[in-house]
Write an enzyme that holds these catalytic residues in place. Structure first.
Site, PDB file in Angstrom:
ATOM      1  N   ARG A  38       0.829  -1.214   0.000  1.00 50.83           N
ATOM      2  CA  ARG A  38       0.000   0.000   0.000  1.00 50.83           C
ATOM      3  C   ARG A  38       0.864   1.265   0.000  1.00 50.83           C
ATOM      4  O   ARG A  38       0.456   2.289  -0.556  1.00 50.83           O
ATOM      5  CB  ARG A  38      -0.930  -0.006   1.208  1.00 50.83           C
ATOM      6  CG  ARG A  38      -2.077  -0.957   0.997  1.00 50.83           C
ATOM      7  CD  ARG A  38      -3.045  -0.940   2.143  1.00 50.83           C
ATOM      8  NE  ARG A  38      -4.311  -1.546   1.753  1.00 50.83           N
ATOM      9  CZ  ARG A  38      -5.302  -1.779   2.579  1.00 50.83           C
ATOM     10  NH1 ARG A  38      -5.201  -1.460   3.843  1.00 50.83           N
ATOM     11  NH2 ARG A  38      -6.415  -2.319   2.152  1.00 50.83           N
ATOM     12  N   LYS A 201     -17.717 -16.859   3.492  1.00 50.80           N
ATOM     13  CA  LYS A 201     -19.170 -16.699   3.588  1.00 50.80           C
ATOM     14  C   LYS A 201     -19.857 -16.263   2.307  1.00 50.80           C
ATOM     15  O   LYS A 201     -19.367 -15.406   1.593  1.00 50.80           O
ATOM     16  CB  LYS A 201     -19.474 -15.676   4.672  1.00 50.80           C
ATOM     17  CG  LYS A 201     -19.132 -16.213   6.036  1.00 50.80           C
ATOM     18  CD  LYS A 201     -19.746 -15.376   7.105  1.00 50.80           C
ATOM     19  CE  LYS A 201     -19.573 -16.055   8.449  1.00 50.80           C
ATOM     20  NZ  LYS A 201     -19.556 -15.091   9.541  1.00 50.80           N
ATOM     21  N   GLY A 354      -8.039  -8.793   0.541  1.00 55.01           N
ATOM     22  CA  GLY A 354      -6.741  -8.958   1.204  1.00 55.01           C
ATOM     23  C   GLY A 354      -6.278 -10.404   1.255  1.00 55.01           C
ATOM     24  O   GLY A 354      -5.109 -10.700   0.996  1.00 55.01           O
ATOM     25  N   GLY A 377     -12.811  -4.398   1.020  1.00 56.84           N
ATOM     26  CA  GLY A 377     -14.213  -4.003   1.118  1.00 56.84           C
ATOM     27  C   GLY A 377     -14.609  -3.051   0.005  1.00 56.84           C
ATOM     28  O   GLY A 377     -15.668  -3.197  -0.613  1.00 56.84           O
TER      29      GLY A 377
HETATM   30  P1  AMP Z   1     -13.499 -14.029   3.254  1.00 60.95           P
HETATM   31  O1  AMP Z   1     -13.022 -12.992   4.227  1.00 60.95           O
HETATM   32  O2  AMP Z   1     -14.965 -14.233   3.263  1.00 60.95           O
HETATM   33  O3  AMP Z   1     -12.944 -13.803   1.852  1.00 60.95           O
HETATM   34  O4  AMP Z   1     -12.911 -15.412   3.746  1.00 60.95           O
HETATM   35  C1  AMP Z   1     -11.560 -15.719   3.846  1.00 60.95           C
HETATM   36  C2  AMP Z   1     -11.414 -16.845   4.793  1.00 60.95           C
HETATM   37  O5  AMP Z   1     -12.159 -17.941   4.333  1.00 60.95           O
HETATM   38  C3  AMP Z   1     -10.001 -17.345   4.955  1.00 60.95           C
HETATM   39  O6  AMP Z   1      -9.560 -17.000   6.244  1.00 60.95           O
HETATM   40  C4  AMP Z   1     -10.114 -18.849   4.803  1.00 60.95           C
HETATM   41  O7  AMP Z   1      -9.433 -19.553   5.795  1.00 60.95           O
HETATM   42  C5  AMP Z   1     -11.599 -19.097   4.910  1.00 60.95           C
HETATM   43  N1  AMP Z   1     -12.023 -20.315   4.214  1.00 60.95           N
HETATM   44  C6  AMP Z   1     -11.809 -20.646   2.940  1.00 60.95           C
HETATM   45  N2  AMP Z   1     -12.293 -21.867   2.670  1.00 60.95           N
HETATM   46  C7  AMP Z   1     -12.837 -22.332   3.799  1.00 60.95           C
HETATM   47  C8  AMP Z   1     -13.489 -23.560   4.159  1.00 60.95           C
HETATM   48  N3  AMP Z   1     -13.672 -24.530   3.279  1.00 60.95           N
HETATM   49  N4  AMP Z   1     -13.913 -23.692   5.435  1.00 60.95           N
HETATM   50  C9  AMP Z   1     -13.721 -22.703   6.330  1.00 60.95           C
HETATM   51  N5  AMP Z   1     -13.121 -21.539   6.048  1.00 60.95           N
HETATM   52  C10 AMP Z   1     -12.672 -21.350   4.796  1.00 60.95           C
END
Ligand code: AMP
Length: 400
Positions: A38, A201, A354, A377
């Site tokens: 950054r 999620k 990120g 975001g």
């Molecule tokens: P996000 O902030 O929604 O982009 O999510 C990123 C996070 O999703 C990372 O910390 C990953 O460890 C988690 N993640 C990815 N795949 C999985 C999975 N199959 N089960 C649980 N967590 C996951």
């Protein structure tokens, strides 16, 4: 140029400029900067101002300080920037206090002053107009180059723009680049356009998915969010991550994809384990055969091969969200391999978020992709089609 007032449209010659940067970099326990991307991204705008004989005031937030504390000081940032541009960077002891005001007023052409952490001022996150006025009073020109905070109505991002007219405020080079890449993706992507989404999620990316669906040719869904979709298709997903309340929404997305002719791909196999830890046993299983008490923590080798085929003819790829729990080595292969395939492709490749940027860096592919967005975001909100509060005031007004 997407109707944004560009730094190139402004007469900067010998002016005092205020540049809102995003120097919110990760630091270790000893406050060493662990990733200075950054800071490096802000350099083109800073150099351009130096070339125009400006005196430069830099401002940023760092972390979420509850009170003024040396832990959140911008001192390490000023030092790193100074090393990178090989030039002295003065640091004010405060944001709008006596020291900052004095140093700002005495600043000469070609000199750089960094204010202390903007969030040491309570008014920053409240979009306080008085704070904005004080900040604005330090300079003749306002430049926003802090894409990562443009989705926030903060004093140094939104309220401050009220004190500058269209000839004295503009977007810096980084901000323009971010806006350009996002709007090209949405408005005129070269086809086939493949979106690869993952992460934990569905809820965090639902709006982006809905907005993207009519625009993409193919959609790959991996990571934790894939399991809500697998569940929606009637699979037994064991203890894998699930957002029960979104199963119906997931079904709708799959249905809408069909209607639009968008090909949607879900993992066909997973890396499963009884728990999410480095010492857990693991095995590859077809998506249909995840044992009841196990959870899927990465995409399996067959999915990796499938997704490789899917992106093979892509001309544009947008990737947001890891394919698995990449923080743990044994569940990182799917994400690392996708990073290799995406970066090796001949497509325009845009990385958002990120975590995804982290994966690409770990895989050693950061120089091979077309663009890595600096704002997680903010980049998601642009893709969702939202007007960001930090960008709106910088749009060129069209008078009828
Ligand atoms: P996000 O902030 O929604 O982009 O999510 C990123 C996070 O999703 C990372 O910390 C990953 O460890 C988690 N993640 C990815 N795949 C999985 C999975 N199959 N089960 C649980 N967590 C996951």
């Amino acid at each position: 140029m997407d109707n944004i007032i560009s730094i190139k449209d402004i007469d900067l010659n010998q002016k005092k400029v205020f540049i809102r940067c995003d120097f919110n970099v990760p630091q270790d326990d000893f406050l060493n900067i662990t990733d200075d991307r950054r800071i490096r991204s802000a350099i083109p705008t800073i150099r351009y101002c130096l070339d125009n004989k400006c005196s430069i005031i830099l401002a940023s937030h760092l972390g979420r300080p509850k009170e003024i504390s040396s832990k959140y000081s911008l001192e390490p940032i000023a030092k790193r920037l100074s090393n990178l541009i090989n030039k002295e960077v003065l640091l004010a002891k405060d944001v709008i206090g006596e020291d900052a005001k004095k140093k700002a007023s005495e600043l000469k052409s070609g000199e750089i002053l960094m204010l202390e952490n903007l969030r040491f001022e309570k008014g920053e996150t409240k979009n306080d107009e008085n704070l904005a006025k004080e900040l604005a009073s330090m300079a003749q020109i306002y430049i926003n180059d802090a894409f990562g905070v443009c989705h926030r109505s903060h004093a140094s991002v939104e309220a401050i723009t009220r004190f500058f007219d269209d000839k004295t405020k503009c977007a810096g080079f980084l901000l323009q680049k971010e806006i350009n890449f996002a709007s090209n993706l949405i408005k005129h992507p070269t086809r086939p356009f493949v979106a690869v989404v993952g992460g934990s999620k569905v809820s965090g990316k639902l709006q982006a998915l809905t907005n993207l669906l009519p625009k993409v040719d193919k959609l790959i869904i991996g990571g934790g969010m894939a399991f809500t979709f697998l569940k929606a298709q009637g699979f037994n997903i064991g203890n894998s991550l699930l957002e029960e309340e979104l199963i119906e929404e997931a079904q709708k997305i799959l249905q809408r994809g069909k209607e639009l002719g968008v090909k949607i791909y879900l993992p066909v196999d997973v890396v499963a384990a009884p728990s999410c830890s480095a010492d857990a046993v693991m095995k590859f299983t077809p998506a249909q055969e995840i044992p009841s008490n196990w959870m899927g923590l990465d995409i399996g080798p067959a999915s990796v091969r499938l997704f490789k085929e899917v992106i093979a003819d892509a001309q544009t790829i947008w990737w947001n969200g890891p394919m698995g729990v990449f923080e743990i080595d044994k569940f990182s292969k799917g994400s690392i391999k996708m990073s290799h395939y995406i970066s090796e492709s001949h497509a325009t490749t845009v990385i958002g978020g990120g975590d995804t940027a982290d994966v690409v860096a770990r895989a050693g592919d950061a120089d091979e992709v077309t663009f890595i967005s600096t704002g997680g975001g903010a980049s998601l909100e642009l893709i969702e089609g939202k007007e960001l509060p930090g960008i709106k005031p910088l749009r060129i007004k069209v008078y009828e």
